[in-house]
Design a protein around this motif. Structure first.
Motif, mmCIF file in Angstrom:
data_model
loop_
_atom_site.group_PDB
_atom_site.id
_atom_site.type_symbol
_atom_site.label_atom_id
_atom_site.label_comp_id
_atom_site.label_asym_id
_atom_site.label_seq_id
_atom_site.Cartn_x
_atom_site.Cartn_y
_atom_site.Cartn_z
ATOM 1 N N ALA A 80 0.828 -1.206 0.000
ATOM 2 C CA ALA A 80 0.000 0.000 0.000
ATOM 3 C C ALA A 80 0.861 1.254 0.000
ATOM 4 N N ALA A 81 1.929 1.250 0.773
ATOM 5 C CA ALA A 81 2.818 2.418 0.820
ATOM 6 C C ALA A 81 3.498 2.648 -0.525
ATOM 7 N N ARG A 82 3.948 1.576 -1.149
ATOM 8 C CA ARG A 82 4.592 1.731 -2.462
ATOM 9 C C ARG A 82 3.590 2.242 -3.491
ATOM 10 N N ASN A 83 2.360 1.735 -3.419
ATOM 11 C CA ASN A 83 1.343 2.203 -4.359
ATOM 12 C C ASN A 83 0.943 3.645 -4.090
ATOM 13 N N ALA A 84 0.914 4.047 -2.845
ATOM 14 C CA ALA A 84 0.638 5.448 -2.526
ATOM 15 C C ALA A 84 1.709 6.352 -3.127
ATOM 16 N N ALA A 85 2.958 5.927 -3.033
ATOM 17 C CA ALA A 85 4.049 6.705 -3.624
ATOM 18 C C ALA A 85 3.898 6.798 -5.137
ATOM 19 N N ARG A 86 3.464 5.711 -5.754
ATOM 20 C CA ARG A 86 3.248 5.733 -7.194
ATOM 21 C C ARG A 86 2.130 6.708 -7.567
ATOM 22 N N LEU A 87 1.042 6.671 -6.835
ATOM 23 C CA LEU A 87 -0.067 7.597 -7.104
ATOM 24 C C LEU A 87 0.399 9.048 -7.020
ATOM 25 N N LEU A 88 1.196 9.338 -6.021
ATOM 26 C CA LEU A 88 1.627 10.727 -5.807
ATOM 27 C C LEU A 88 2.552 11.224 -6.914
ATOM 28 N N ARG A 89 3.221 10.313 -7.576
ATOM 29 C CA ARG A 89 4.081 10.757 -8.690
ATOM 30 C C ARG A 89 3.426 10.518 -10.045
ATOM 31 N N GLY A 90 2.124 10.173 -10.020
ATOM 32 C CA GLY A 90 1.376 10.038 -11.266
ATOM 33 C C GLY A 90 1.610 8.759 -12.013
ATOM 34 N N ASP A 91 2.073 7.721 -11.327
ATOM 35 C CA ASP A 91 2.340 6.439 -11.945
ATOM 36 C C ASP A 91 1.145 5.520 -11.695
ATOM 37 N N ASP A 92 0.486 5.076 -12.760
ATOM 38 C CA ASP A 92 -0.705 4.232 -12.617
ATOM 39 C C ASP A 92 -0.395 2.737 -12.568
ATOM 40 N N SER A 93 0.862 2.358 -12.696
ATOM 41 C CA SER A 93 1.229 0.932 -12.711
ATOM 42 C C SER A 93 1.370 0.425 -11.275
ATOM 43 N N LEU A 94 0.240 0.181 -10.642
ATOM 44 C CA LEU A 94 0.241 -0.208 -9.237
ATOM 45 C C LEU A 94 0.457 -1.708 -9.068
ATOM 46 N N GLU A 95 1.099 -2.065 -7.974
ATOM 47 C CA GLU A 95 1.305 -3.472 -7.633
ATOM 48 C C GLU A 95 0.010 -4.093 -7.125
ATOM 49 N N LYS A 96 -0.084 -5.405 -7.272
ATOM 50 C CA LYS A 96 -1.207 -6.151 -6.711
ATOM 51 C C LYS A 96 -0.700 -7.243 -5.768
ATOM 52 N N MET A 97 -1.459 -7.485 -4.729
ATOM 53 C CA MET A 97 -1.108 -8.532 -3.775
ATOM 54 C C MET A 97 -1.190 -9.910 -4.443
ATOM 55 N N ASP A 98 -0.266 -10.756 -4.078
ATOM 56 C CA ASP A 98 -0.257 -12.134 -4.550
ATOM 57 C C ASP A 98 -0.496 -13.039 -3.338
ATOM 58 N N TYR A 99 -1.666 -13.650 -3.295
ATOM 59 C CA TYR A 99 -2.024 -14.523 -2.173
ATOM 60 C C TYR A 99 -1.798 -15.997 -2.508
ATOM 61 N N ARG A 100 -0.976 -16.266 -3.526
ATOM 62 C CA ARG A 100 -0.791 -17.637 -3.995
ATOM 63 C C ARG A 100 -0.305 -18.568 -2.887
ATOM 64 N N LEU A 101 0.613 -18.106 -2.058
ATOM 65 C CA LEU A 101 1.178 -18.992 -1.048
ATOM 66 C C LEU A 101 0.209 -19.264 0.098
ATOM 67 N N GLY A 102 -0.541 -18.272 0.515
ATOM 68 C CA GLY A 102 -1.580 -18.480 1.520
ATOM 69 C C GLY A 102 -1.114 -19.239 2.750
ATOM 70 N N LEU A 103 0.041 -18.891 3.282
ATOM 71 C CA LEU A 103 0.633 -19.594 4.422
ATOM 72 C C LEU A 103 -0.210 -19.412 5.678
ATOM 73 N N PHE A 104 -0.482 -20.537 6.385
ATOM 74 C CA PHE A 104 -1.334 -20.469 7.572
ATOM 75 C C PHE A 104 -0.917 -21.543 8.562
ATOM 76 N N GLY A 105 -0.968 -21.225 9.853
ATOM 77 C CA GLY A 105 -0.583 -22.197 10.871
ATOM 78 C C GLY A 105 -1.416 -22.081 12.126
ATOM 79 N N VAL A 106 -1.591 -23.208 12.807
ATOM 80 C CA VAL A 106 -2.348 -23.259 14.058
ATOM 81 C C VAL A 106 -1.498 -24.004 15.086
ATOM 82 N N PHE A 107 -1.249 -23.361 16.234
ATOM 83 C CA PHE A 107 -0.318 -23.889 17.234
ATOM 84 C C PHE A 107 -1.028 -24.741 18.287
#
Length: 473
Positions: free
Chosen positions: A338-365
């Motif tokens: 989100a911070a990197r994308n905010a910086a892009r918006l402020l400099r007029g760059d529309d090529s925003l990153e998207k989250m990749d949830y492919r790994l979906g790591l999860f654990g229960v102790f």
């Protein structure tokens, strides 16, 4: 209030509401990118949910339970030991000391001058305007920001069950800081928080009953994993699944509490000294007024896109407040993106990153532990890919047998056309550690053939992954 170089201006490039894992990661990233950044946090203590009332305190208590269980089972290994109970006041002192250290470190990170820190609560008064009520003295500051990140976390969800709130039940917050722990509990819920709490309570010698709505615990994971946990828990405590809560009642003359529930078409009851509510969480947005900034909420959470933008494109959200994956490593990734994308918006760059949830790591102790990465079998079936799953049990694995921890299995899923590993899961000893073997491999899109070229030391728990991998060739 701390500000950079003592400045008093309240105009920023990037305002972060919430100083937990997502918020701090975002602020650190934004400041590193040269954005004039402010973090606004009005909590009594700085640190966020994970440090103060989540991951770290719960795992501290769980480690105590694990030590207690080893003592209770010491005779199996020829060790003469007698379990004489747990000093819960001492457990609490140790937990508080550790959490104090963790929170103090985070406080130092937030206040080290890289960005401004306002100790107050924020509310939107417009799309770029925030009203911040300071903790000390109640002074109100008007803060403007070109971009904003909402990272306010989550709070305990209270379902509408008659008598639940009125009887004064415990929550995860209560159990994590209890100096005295009653002799018996009814735990409401079958997710990670509920099962970890049940494991802790039974581990230190309390009588526990778990009541879960779904037919299996750990909804969303493969049922075969849940079956192992249910079998193990069934040996230690009473477990009811496939239920519907009807009401909670207080027993007369300080006799504890009763939960009335429906199961198999009949009414049942369970009684204990206390009831522990662990039926989920919801976004912490009370008082924030996100609607005044054009931010939409849905099903109790702030709605975000893959770029972590809300319905107001200059306002982002990250962490538990989004409800997508309420785990710390994902919150950190979301905040940084989100911070990197905010910086892009402020400099007029529309090529925003998207989250990749492919790994979906999860654990229960719990005991046994449970963990997964990538696709489960339902996800693989829905993907449209050709796939195959293979598993291997711990009761046929040398190191597991030596340890006396033979419940459970490991499972790997691969694409039969390309050989790429699509996912893996494990229920058994050190599952949350073991899953990282496959997580690292999947990060690099490793195939089964490549995975089997990796050396594994013998005898270790880790080498068990080679058996399902061989079956997938």
């Amino acid at each position: 209030m701390n500000t950079n170089d003592g400045e008093k201006a309240h105009d920023y490039d990037f305002a972060v509401i919430g100083g937990g894992s997502a918020g701090y990661a975002a602020a650190r990233t934004a400041a590193g990118l040269g954005l004039k950044t402010v973090v606004i946090d009005g909590a009594e203590e700085l640190g966020g949910l994970c440090i103060l009332r989540g991951c770290m305190p719960s795992k501290t208590l769980i480690h105590t339970a694990n030590v207690a269980l080893k003592t209770r089972n010491a005779a199996e290994f020829g060790v003469r030991a007698a379990f004489q109970g747990v000093d819960t006041a001492a457990v609490r002192r140790r937990k508080r000391e550790l959490i104090g250290e963790f929170a103090g470190y985070r406080h130092g990170q937030l206040a080290d001058g890289r960005f401004a820190l306002l100790r107050g609560t924020a509310a939107f008064s417009g799309s770029h305007e925030l009203r911040v009520t300071l903790r000390d003295g109640g002074e109100i500051l008007n803060v403007t920001a070109k971009t904003v990140l909402i990272a306010t976390g989550s709070v305990i969800a209270w379902p509408e069950v008659p008598g639940l709130a009125e009887t004064g039940v415990w929550t995860s917050d209560t159990v994590l800081d209890a100096e005295e722990v009653p002799a018996s509990f009814i735990v409401l819920g079958g997710g990670a928080i509920a099962l970890e709490a049940a494991h802790y309570l039974e581990g230190i010698g309390r009588r526990v009953t778990v009541i879960q709505r779904s037919v299996h615990v750990l909804t969303g994971m493969d049922p075969d994993l849940a079956v192992v946990v249910e079998s193990s828990f069934g040996k230690r405590m009473t477990l009811h699944t496939g239920t519907r809560l009807l009401r909670v009642e207080r027993l007369p003359e300080g006799g504890g509490k009763r939960v009335v529930f429906e199961k198999d078409g009949a009414e049942h009851t369970a009684e204990a000294a206390e009831v522990l509510l662990a039926l989920g969480r919801r976004a912490a947005v009370q008082g924030l007024d996100p609607g005044k900034a054009g931010v939409n909420c849905g099903r109790g959470y702030i709605v975000v896109s893959g770029t972590m933008q809300t319905s107001a494109c200059h306002i982002f959200a990250a962490g538990d407040v989004c409800g997508q994956a309420e785990v710390v490593h994902v919150a950190i990734q979301q905040g940084e993106l989100a911070a990197r994308n905010a910086a892009r918006l402020l400099r007029g760059d529309d090529s925003l990153e998207k989250m990749d949830y492919r790994l979906g790591l999860f654990g229960v102790f719990t005991e046994p532990q449970v963990a997964s990465v990538g696709m489960n079998e339902a996800g693989a079936a829905a993907s449209g890919r050709n796939w195959k799953a293979a598993s291997y049990p711990f009761n046929d694995h040398g190191k597991s047998m030596v340890m006396g921890e033979t419940e459970g299995f490991v499972k790997m899923i691969a694409d039969t056309d390309t050989g790429e590993i699509l996912g893996a899961s494990v229920v058994g000893p050190e599952a949350v550690e073991l899953i990282h073997e496959v997580c690292v491999a999947m990060h690099f899109h490793c195939t089964v053939t490549e995975f089997l070229k990796i050396p594994f030391y013998h005898p270790t728990l880790s080498e068990i992954w080679t058996y399902p991998a061989e079956d997938l060739l």
